[in-house]
Design a protein around this motif. Structure first.
Motif, short mmCIF file in Angstrom:
data_model
loop_
_atom_site.label_atom_id
_atom_site.label_comp_id
_atom_site.label_asym_id
_atom_site.label_seq_id
_atom_site.Cartn_x
_atom_site.Cartn_y
_atom_site.Cartn_z
N ALA A 1 0.83 -1.20 0.00
CA ALA A 1 0.00 0.00 0.00
C ALA A 1 0.87 1.25 0.00
O ALA A 1 0.60 2.21 -0.74
CB ALA A 1 -0.94 0.00 1.20
N VAL A 2 1.92 1.25 0.83
CA VAL A 2 2.83 2.39 0.85
C VAL A 2 3.52 2.55 -0.50
O VAL A 2 3.62 3.66 -1.03
CB VAL A 2 3.88 2.23 1.98
CG1 VAL A 2 5.00 3.24 1.85
CG2 VAL A 2 3.21 2.35 3.33
N ALA A 3 3.98 1.45 -1.08
CA ALA A 3 4.63 1.51 -2.38
C ALA A 3 3.69 2.06 -3.44
O ALA A 3 4.07 2.93 -4.24
CB ALA A 3 5.13 0.12 -2.79
N ALA A 4 2.45 1.60 -3.45
CA ALA A 4 1.49 2.07 -4.45
C ALA A 4 1.25 3.57 -4.31
O ALA A 4 1.19 4.30 -5.30
CB ALA A 4 0.18 1.30 -4.31
N GLU A 5 1.12 4.01 -3.07
CA GLU A 5 0.88 5.43 -2.84
C GLU A 5 2.08 6.27 -3.26
O GLU A 5 1.92 7.32 -3.90
CB GLU A 5 0.56 5.66 -1.36
CG GLU A 5 0.01 7.02 -1.07
CD GLU A 5 -0.58 7.13 0.33
OE1 GLU A 5 -0.63 8.26 0.82
OE2 GLU A 5 -0.94 6.10 0.90
N LEU A 6 3.27 5.83 -2.91
CA LEU A 6 4.46 6.59 -3.29
C LEU A 6 4.70 6.59 -4.80
O LEU A 6 5.04 7.62 -5.37
CB LEU A 6 5.69 6.05 -2.56
CG LEU A 6 5.73 6.33 -1.06
CD1 LEU A 6 6.91 5.60 -0.42
CD2 LEU A 6 5.81 7.82 -0.78
N TYR A 7 4.52 5.44 -5.44
CA TYR A 7 4.71 5.38 -6.89
C TYR A 7 3.66 6.19 -7.63
O TYR A 7 3.88 6.62 -8.76
CB TYR A 7 4.72 3.94 -7.39
CG TYR A 7 6.05 3.26 -7.23
CD1 TYR A 7 7.19 3.75 -7.85
CD2 TYR A 7 6.17 2.11 -6.46
CE1 TYR A 7 8.41 3.14 -7.70
CE2 TYR A 7 7.40 1.48 -6.31
CZ TYR A 7 8.51 2.01 -6.94
OH TYR A 7 9.72 1.38 -6.79
N ALA A 8 2.49 6.43 -7.03
CA ALA A 8 1.45 7.23 -7.67
C ALA A 8 1.75 8.72 -7.61
O ALA A 8 1.16 9.50 -8.35
CB ALA A 8 0.11 6.93 -7.02
#
Length: 76
Positions: free
Chosen positions: A45-52
């Protein structure tokens, strides 16, 4: 130029980077597998948010896109 990654396969590859190679059998029996899975979900979830985020947004919080894998590994 900013790049936003919307490819879920990338997160799958990232997930393989942050997952442990093997889980101890005694941890799996004592609920460790559930804790590990919840932790893994949080990291994704953190990765998805940061990559977005755009490169400018990342720069505003003091991060570069190259820092994301390191940040994700520290999430528990």
């Amino acid at each position: 130029m900013s790049t936003t990654i919307h490819n879920h396969n990338v997160l799958g590859k990232l997930g393989s980077l942050v997952m442990p190679r093997e889980i101890q059998a005694d941890e799996a029996q004592s609920g460790g597998l559930r804790r590990w899975f919840k932790s893994w979900q949080a990291r994704r979830a953190v990765a998805a948010e940061l990559y977005a985020m755009t490169d400018r947004d990342l720069n505003d919080i003091g991060l570069a896109r190259a820092d994301i894998p390191m940040i994700v590994r520290t999430v528990k």
